[in-house]
Design a protein around this motif. Structure first.
Motif, short mmCIF file in Angstrom:
data_model
loop_
_atom_site.label_atom_id
_atom_site.label_comp_id
_atom_site.label_asym_id
_atom_site.label_seq_id
_atom_site.Cartn_x
_atom_site.Cartn_y
_atom_site.Cartn_z
N ALA A 9 0.83 -1.20 0.00
CA ALA A 9 0.00 0.00 0.00
C ALA A 9 0.87 1.25 0.00
CB ALA A 9 -0.94 0.00 1.20
N ALA A 10 1.91 1.25 0.80
CA ALA A 10 2.82 2.40 0.85
C ALA A 10 3.50 2.60 -0.49
CB ALA A 10 3.85 2.22 1.96
N ALA A 11 3.94 1.50 -1.09
CA ALA A 11 4.60 1.59 -2.39
C ALA A 11 3.63 2.08 -3.45
CB ALA A 11 5.19 0.25 -2.79
N ALA A 12 2.39 1.63 -3.40
CA ALA A 12 1.38 2.07 -4.37
C ALA A 12 1.10 3.56 -4.20
CB ALA A 12 0.10 1.25 -4.21
N ASP A 13 1.03 4.03 -2.96
CA ASP A 13 0.82 5.45 -2.72
C ASP A 13 1.96 6.27 -3.31
OD1 ASP A 13 -1.55 5.01 -1.41
OD2 ASP A 13 -0.68 5.15 0.61
N GLU A 14 3.20 5.81 -3.11
CA GLU A 14 4.34 6.52 -3.65
C GLU A 14 4.32 6.48 -5.17
OE1 GLU A 14 8.17 5.64 -2.03
OE2 GLU A 14 7.33 5.32 -0.04
N ASP A 15 3.81 5.38 -5.76
CA ASP A 15 3.77 5.25 -7.21
C ASP A 15 2.82 6.27 -7.83
OD1 ASP A 15 4.56 4.09 -9.60
OD2 ASP A 15 3.01 2.56 -9.54
N ARG A 16 1.84 6.76 -7.08
CA ARG A 16 0.89 7.74 -7.58
C ARG A 16 1.33 9.16 -7.29
NH1 ARG A 16 -2.88 3.79 -5.47
NH2 ARG A 16 -2.97 4.96 -3.54
N SER A 23 10.94 9.06 -5.89
CA SER A 23 10.68 7.86 -6.70
C SER A 23 10.10 6.75 -5.83
CB SER A 23 11.97 7.38 -7.34
OG SER A 23 12.46 8.37 -8.21
N PRO A 24 9.34 5.83 -6.44
CA PRO A 24 8.69 4.76 -5.66
C PRO A 24 9.69 3.74 -5.13
CG PRO A 24 8.40 4.37 -8.00
CD PRO A 24 9.04 5.73 -7.86
N TRP A 25 9.28 3.09 -4.07
CA TRP A 25 10.04 1.97 -3.51
C TRP A 25 9.79 0.74 -4.36
CZ3 TRP A 25 13.20 0.45 0.53
CH2 TRP A 25 13.66 1.49 1.33
N TYR A 26 10.81 -0.08 -4.51
CA TYR A 26 10.69 -1.35 -5.21
C TYR A 26 10.75 -2.46 -4.18
CZ TYR A 26 11.08 0.65 -9.84
OH TYR A 26 10.83 1.34 -10.99
N ILE A 27 9.75 -3.33 -4.21
CA ILE A 27 9.73 -4.50 -3.34
C ILE A 27 9.93 -5.70 -4.25
CG2 ILE A 27 8.40 -5.86 -1.71
CD1 ILE A 27 6.95 -3.26 -0.93
N LEU A 28 11.07 -6.37 -4.07
CA LEU A 28 11.48 -7.46 -4.95
C LEU A 28 11.66 -8.73 -4.15
CD1 LEU A 28 14.28 -5.46 -6.79
CD2 LEU A 28 11.93 -5.78 -7.56
N ARG A 29 11.33 -9.85 -4.79
CA ARG A 29 11.57 -11.16 -4.19
C ARG A 29 12.27 -12.01 -5.24
NH1 ARG A 29 6.56 -13.81 -1.22
NH2 ARG A 29 7.04 -12.24 0.33
N LEU A 30 13.43 -12.53 -4.88
CA LEU A 30 14.22 -13.36 -5.78
C LEU A 30 14.17 -14.80 -5.30
CD1 LEU A 30 16.24 -13.81 -8.09
CD2 LEU A 30 18.07 -13.12 -6.50
N TYR A 31 13.61 -15.66 -6.13
CA TYR A 31 13.52 -17.08 -5.82
C TYR A 31 14.69 -17.81 -6.45
CZ TYR A 31 8.79 -16.29 -4.17
OH TYR A 31 7.72 -15.84 -3.46
N VAL A 32 15.39 -18.60 -5.63
CA VAL A 32 16.54 -19.37 -6.09
C VAL A 32 16.42 -20.80 -5.59
CG1 VAL A 32 18.08 -17.35 -6.21
CG2 VAL A 32 17.95 -18.70 -4.11
N THR A 33 17.29 -21.67 -6.12
CA THR A 33 17.32 -23.08 -5.71
C THR A 33 18.65 -23.38 -5.06
OG1 THR A 33 18.01 -23.66 -7.93
CG2 THR A 33 15.68 -23.92 -7.43
N GLY A 34 18.74 -23.17 -3.77
CA GLY A 34 19.97 -23.47 -3.05
C GLY A 34 21.10 -22.53 -3.42
N ARG A 35 22.32 -23.03 -3.24
CA ARG A 35 23.52 -22.22 -3.50
C ARG A 35 24.21 -22.69 -4.78
NH1 ARG A 35 25.20 -18.79 0.00
NH2 ARG A 35 27.40 -19.10 -0.46
N THR A 36 23.43 -22.87 -5.83
CA THR A 36 23.99 -23.27 -7.12
C THR A 36 24.70 -22.08 -7.76
OG1 THR A 36 22.02 -22.65 -8.35
CG2 THR A 36 22.08 -24.90 -7.46
N PRO A 37 25.59 -22.34 -8.71
CA PRO A 37 26.25 -21.22 -9.40
C PRO A 37 25.23 -20.26 -10.03
CG PRO A 37 27.41 -23.25 -9.87
CD PRO A 37 26.16 -23.64 -9.12
#
Length: 116
Positions: A9-16, A23-37
């Motif tokens: 909600a806070a990020a959406a408010d900033e986006d408007r 500038s708006p905040w970016y909320i990112l989620r990075l999905y990985v599989t273990g500690r592979t290269p």
């Protein structure tokens, strides 16, 4: 869950915000599989891009889908690495090789965030 709703909600408010506003905040989620290269390259490259183009304006959560499968299921993740931009909206997903800086920039539409 309520914390995430508040962040979105806070990020959406900033986006408007009007032109010239912070500038708006970016909320990112990075999905990985273990500690592979591949996972380690993706983590390093995404952090590098965030520090260069979003300094002080992002939250990055790295999720190992082996250790937190419920989060992956909640975001409908079917492959890794996957980078999810949860905010600013709309939700965007970048799937596969995340070692290419330009691909990350284009996939997350960061060119406009960086002024380029």
């Amino acid at each position: 869950m309520d914390e995430l709703r508040s962040e979105l909600a806070a990020a959406a408010d900033e986006d408007r915000s009007p032109p010239g506003a912070p500038s708006p905040w970016y909320i990112l989620r990075l999905y990985v599989t273990g500690r592979t290269p591949s996972s380690l390259r993706a983590i390093a490259r995404v952090r590098e891009v965030c520090e260069e183009f979003l300094p002080g304006r992002y939250q990055l959560q790295v999720v190992d889908i082996y250790q937190q499968p419920a989060l992956a299921g909640g975001d409908h993740i079917t492959a890794a690495p996957t980078l999810v931009r949860r905010a600013p909206g709309p939700l965007r997903k970048l799937i596969g090789n995340l070692s290419d800086r330009e691909r990350i920039l284009a996939g997350l539409e960061l060119g406009s965030a960086a002024g380029g």
